[in-house]
Design an enzyme around this catalytic site. Sequence first.
Site, PDB file in Angstrom:
ATOM      1  N   ASP A 140     -10.799   3.201   4.116  1.00 46.96           N
ATOM      2  CA  ASP A 140     -11.203   1.812   3.912  1.00 46.96           C
ATOM      3  C   ASP A 140     -12.719   1.664   3.806  1.00 46.96           C
ATOM      4  O   ASP A 140     -13.223   0.586   3.504  1.00 46.96           O
ATOM      5  CB  ASP A 140     -10.689   0.982   5.108  1.00 46.96           C
ATOM      6  CG  ASP A 140      -9.810  -0.170   4.655  1.00 46.96           C
ATOM      7  OD1 ASP A 140      -9.686  -0.377   3.447  1.00 46.96           O
ATOM      8  OD2 ASP A 140      -9.258  -0.861   5.539  1.00 46.96           O
ATOM      9  N   GLN A 153      -4.698  -1.324   9.557  1.00 48.42           N
ATOM     10  CA  GLN A 153      -4.599  -2.647   8.933  1.00 48.42           C
ATOM     11  C   GLN A 153      -5.215  -3.706   9.848  1.00 48.42           C
ATOM     12  O   GLN A 153      -4.874  -3.796  11.021  1.00 48.42           O
ATOM     13  CB  GLN A 153      -3.116  -2.964   8.645  1.00 48.42           C
ATOM     14  CG  GLN A 153      -2.890  -4.275   7.919  1.00 48.42           C
ATOM     15  CD  GLN A 153      -3.468  -4.288   6.505  1.00 48.42           C
ATOM     16  OE1 GLN A 153      -3.406  -3.298   5.774  1.00 48.42           O
ATOM     17  NE2 GLN A 153      -4.054  -5.410   6.119  1.00 48.42           N
ATOM     18  N   LYS A 208       0.848  -1.206   0.000  1.00 45.24           N
ATOM     19  CA  LYS A 208       0.000   0.000   0.000  1.00 45.24           C
ATOM     20  C   LYS A 208       0.875   1.244   0.000  1.00 45.24           C
ATOM     21  O   LYS A 208       0.643   2.183  -0.754  1.00 45.24           O
ATOM     22  CB  LYS A 208      -0.940  -0.011   1.227  1.00 45.24           C
ATOM     23  CG  LYS A 208      -2.086  -1.001   1.064  1.00 45.24           C
ATOM     24  CD  LYS A 208      -2.861  -1.242   2.347  1.00 45.24           C
ATOM     25  CE  LYS A 208      -3.892  -2.352   2.133  1.00 45.24           C
ATOM     26  NZ  LYS A 208      -4.583  -2.751   3.346  1.00 45.24           N
TER      27      LYS A 208
END
Length: 280
Positions: A116, A93, A49
């Site tokens: 997200d 994460q 990422k």
Amino acid sequence: MAVLIKGKDLSAKIVEKIRQEVLNQERKPTLVVIIVGNNPASRIYVSKKKHTAELAGFNSRVIELEESINQEDLEKQIEILNLDTNVNGILVQLPLPKHINAYAIIEKILPQKDVDGLHPVNIGRLAIGLKPYAISCTPYGIIKLLEENNIEIEGKHAVIIGRSNIVGKPLSYLLLNRNATVTVCHSKTKNLPEIASQADILVAAVGIPKFVKADWIKEEAVVIDVGINRMEDGKLLGDVDFEEVEKKAGYITPVPGGVGPMTIAMLLSNTLELFKLQNL
Ligand code: NDP
């Protein structure tokens, strides 16, 4: 033989388009990724990422925190990022260590910085057909793959195997909002092969290698494989028995190179959108 849906190629196109857009801007979007502990798979995802964000010309920062961090300190860290006007997108994460309440952590992120798309406000907006600040990256990437390949969604029967909050559920809303008829299956579903075989669009997000077999597939169905299963020899396998299923399906995504790269592309797309929103 099925047409291969190449997420890797589309992802590269999207990232390049984003890079071009950002190129001449004085201020760059900033993405901050928080990783807690030493989960090897999470470390690989986070470094990918960061790398792709930099490729697109973004500022990107990874905050590495000890496995032993407590709920309060992790929440404080998010509050700092929420208040920092230089930070446009925050991603925590997953999975988090068991002693951390992941839902409470996600809820701490400002919905306007939730790259997200997992905050209840964003999921809720999606569920009722309103535009979220950000759409969950993996489901959003799947929709982009379908659209780019001119695969019709309206009126089709989409069967999703897996009901997680990061894949199955948000994808069901996205497909429903596009007028598909959606069936969501899970570990308690009875007659799974029979239901799967009715799918025009079949999505596997289970986490079991080669779980979906060729005789579950309707001729010419579109098969989207979300699974990422790392085998002992280091090889990555999807949730679909690719070699057999590709002989029967109309379209299929490979693993690797299918849904995975799209997740990262949509993360950058979300970061850029949030950056624009915050700088109106
Ligand atoms: P979860 O473990 O959160 O969810 C798995 C789902 O599969 C659950 O809903 C579970 O049912 C269901 N399931 C498990 N066993 C069966 C079974 N025997 N029959 C039917 N359903 C079953 O996984 P995620 O959604 O997070 O991830 C799924 C896969 O996708 C994993 O391989 C993951 O690595 C991958 N992934 C890939 C991404 C990408 O970018 N390509 C992004 C995110 C995930 P129940 O709810 O009843 O337990």
